[in-house]
Design an enzyme around this catalytic site. Structure first.
Site, PDB file in Angstrom:
ATOM      1  CB  THR A 122      -1.029  -0.034   1.155  1.00  0.00           C
ATOM      2  OG1 THR A 122      -2.033   0.945   0.910  1.00  0.00           O
ATOM      3  CG2 THR A 122      -0.417   0.192   2.514  1.00  0.00           C
TER       4      THR A 122
ATOM      5  CB  CYS B 125      -4.893   5.244   6.497  1.00  0.00           C
ATOM      6  SG  CYS B 125      -5.978   6.363   5.595  1.00  0.00           S
TER       7      CYS B 125
ATOM      8  CG  HIS C  70      -4.720   1.977   3.188  1.00  0.00           C
ATOM      9  ND1 HIS C  70      -3.877   2.428   2.201  1.00  0.00           N
ATOM     10  CD2 HIS C  70      -5.026   3.069   3.920  1.00  0.00           C
ATOM     11  CE1 HIS C  70      -3.685   3.737   2.340  1.00  0.00           C
ATOM     12  NE2 HIS C  70      -4.383   4.152   3.368  1.00  0.00           N
TER      13      HIS C  70
END
Lengths: 206, 161
Positions: free
Chosen positions: B23, B29, B46
């Site tokens: 990611t 996040c 995520h």
């Protein structure tokens, strides 16, 4: 009546688009004054995007960008963010500081202040057009700046949108000075209650 | 020739060995990396917000830390993972902007990390390591070979946890 962000209809989106158009237009004028140059502008594009796609905007999630974040207070609360690609930020600062346009040295303290001032002016002119359209009293705070990966910077407004729905709404603007093109994205994120205040002030929601 | 799968924002993916789950540009996040040593099945989420029970619309389970962890384990089990052998690593949860007054908007990274820890503890999944907090973005890569989590930053180096 609660406004669910995902249920905004085309008319609501059009209204937000129009605010975006006028706001970005004012921002371009303000930028021209600040730089003392003629600044042209492409018609801003209002985009609604799913979170999964967000990482691909601005040329990729790992691309370094400059993020300017201002909190909004007054009749509306929330935040407003302007993101521009690192190269574009350098170009703007170079024009402002009278340095060669291709200079890419790390921003020094004065240049960081100049970027914040840029954020002030762009966000300020954006908010003032929203203010005159709605009659609402909207005040920005002093901007905070962060330079990092696009995805990481965008996560800040994206999370706020996440509280409202599953999409991000932003306004892509392109400023042109001579042969230099500066691409930047505005994220306007009213707090949940403020969407209703905003749409009501515009006469969209009864 | 590795099979690299991208995980977007508010997204989750599971994969069998050999695979790399990545990611890009993780900010506030939190990245939840799960690994089953016995079957080499990996999973990466995520997640953007700590708590699905506070939200009106929970159609995207990957958006919230609590529901993302449950959904990710389900996906891994479908690929043959042994639930009792799953271990976790955490990354992200940064505070990208430093406003003087603290508010929800700014502490969200920390809250995401705490929510992930609580939920994993509740499920009895051990957290082997973490690289969380700070004020910078991270790109992470989870390897099925050994469960290593590679973390790349701009200006804060590269490390493996």
């Amino acid at each position: 009546m609660a406004v669910n962000f995902d249920n905004l209809n085309n008319y609501h989106i059009d209204v937000l688009k129009e605010i975006g158009n006028i706001g970005a237009g004012n921002a371009a004028t303000a930028l021209a004054k600040m730089l003392n140059k003629k600044i042209d502008m492409e018609v801003p594009k209002v985009k609604v995007m799913e979170f999964k796609e967000v990482n691909e905007m601005l040329g990729g999630a790992e691309l370094p960008v400059v993020g300017l974040l201002l909190k909004v207070t007054g009749d509306l609360t929330g935040s407003i963010m302007f993101i521009l690609e690192n190269n574009a930020a350098h170009a703007l600062v170079n024009i402002l500081m009278g340095k060669p346009i291709e200079n890419r040295q790390d921003f020094d303290e004065i240049e960081m202040s100049a970027l914040k001032e840029l954020g002030n002016i762009l966000a300020g002119s954006y908010l003032s057009s929203m203010s005159s359209l709605t009659g609402l009293n909207i005040l920005p705070t002093v901007p905070e700046i962060a330079i990092d990966m696009a995805g990481a910077i965008i996560s800040v407004p994206a999370i706020e949108f996440g509280k409202l729905g599953d999409t991000v709404l932003y306004i892509e603007t392109e400023f042109i000075e001579g042969t230099t093109k500066v691409l930047g994205d505005f994220f306007m994120v009213p707090d949940m209650d403020s969407y209703e205040v905003l749409l009501r002030a515009l006469g969209v929601v009864g | 020739m590795e099979n690299t799968i991208k995980v977007g924002m508010a997204d989750l993916q599971a994969a069998r060995h050999p695979a790399v789950l990545t990611t890009l540009g993780l900010g506030s996040c939190v990245g939840i990396a799960l690994y089953d040593r016995s079957t080499l099945v990996i999973g990466l989420a995520h997640a953007m917000l700590p708590d699905s029970t506070q939200a009106k619309n929970v159609s995207n389970t990957a958006k919230f830390v609590d529901s993302a962890i449950i959904a990710l384990i389900d996906e891994m089990v479908k690929l043959g993972a042994n639930k009792s052998k799953i271990v976790a690593k955490l990354a992200g949860g940064a505070q990208m902007f430093s406003f003087s007054q603290s508010s929800d908007l700014l502490r969200i990274g920390l809250r995401n990390v705490l929510a992930a820890k609580e939920r994993l503890e509740y499920l009895g999944i051990p957290i082997l390591s973490e690289d969380t907090g700070g004020n910078y973005g991270r790109t992470i890569e989870l390897m099925s070979t050994n469960g290593a989590l590679l973390i790349k930053t701009i200006g804060y180096g590269v490390k493996e946890i």
